[in-house]
Design a protein around this motif. Structure first.
Motif: not given
Length: 171
Positions: A103-110, A118-128, A139-144
């Motif tokens: 998808t190209t439609k998504f929300g991304y917060s870092l 780092w905590v990354i939250m990705i919310k796809p906006k396409e709803r089918n 929800n992605l949690n990444i260490s240094p």
């Protein structure tokens, strides 16, 4: 005897010098790797490679195939397996499973934690509504150091988590 003592002393200094130099290069390599990971995450251009699945029900399992979540500024591509309970049956004759999104439609917060993770939250906006695998969030949690965990929440399936690592995206 004095010659042997001198040789042993020189050998000890050489051994200590090599270890100190080796420790410095390891620290420099680690710092360079952490800077590379930071740049990839801030540029929003990396791949999360999953190597272990942790479903909500059942046992954890190592992944033997290549599963990943590709993140770029304009596209999210997910190719991950799914193990767990689904509350809606797939279409008749469908053999397509897993967590597959392009998808190209998504929300991304870092956000950055005090620990440096780092905590990354990705919310796809396409709803089918017809899609029984509809993913709500990644929800992605990444260490240094580049190791991470990914939690996937779907609308009609149990949540699932993955452990893995971050690497540069191949072009």
């Amino acid at each position: 005897m004095k010659i042997l003592n001198k040789i042993a002393l020189v050998a000890a200094f050489i051994f200590i010098g090599v270890n100190v130099t080796n420790a410095q290069t390891k620290a420099e390599k680690k710092a360079a790797r952490q800077a590379e990971i930071k740049k990839m995450i801030e540029d929003q251009n990396f791949v999360f490679k999953a190597n272990y699945a942790l479903p909500m029900r059942g046992g954890s399992r190592p992944l033997t195939s290549d599963y990943d979540l590709v993140i770029t500024k304009d596209t999210i591509i997910s190719f991950l397996p799914y193990f767990g309970r689904s509350y809606v049956a797939p279409n008749i004759g469908s053999s397509d499973g897993g967590i597959k999104i392009n998808t190209t439609k998504f929300g991304y917060s870092l956000t950055t934690k005090k620990s440096g993770n780092w905590v990354i939250m990705i919310k796809p906006k396409e709803r089918n509504l017809a899609d029984w695998r509809d993913v709500q969030t990644f929800n992605l949690n990444i260490s240094p150091d580049g190791y991470g965990s990914l939690q996937v929440t779907s609308s009609n399936r149990d949540p699932i988590s993955f452990n893995g690592y971050v690497e540069a995206r191949r072009k």
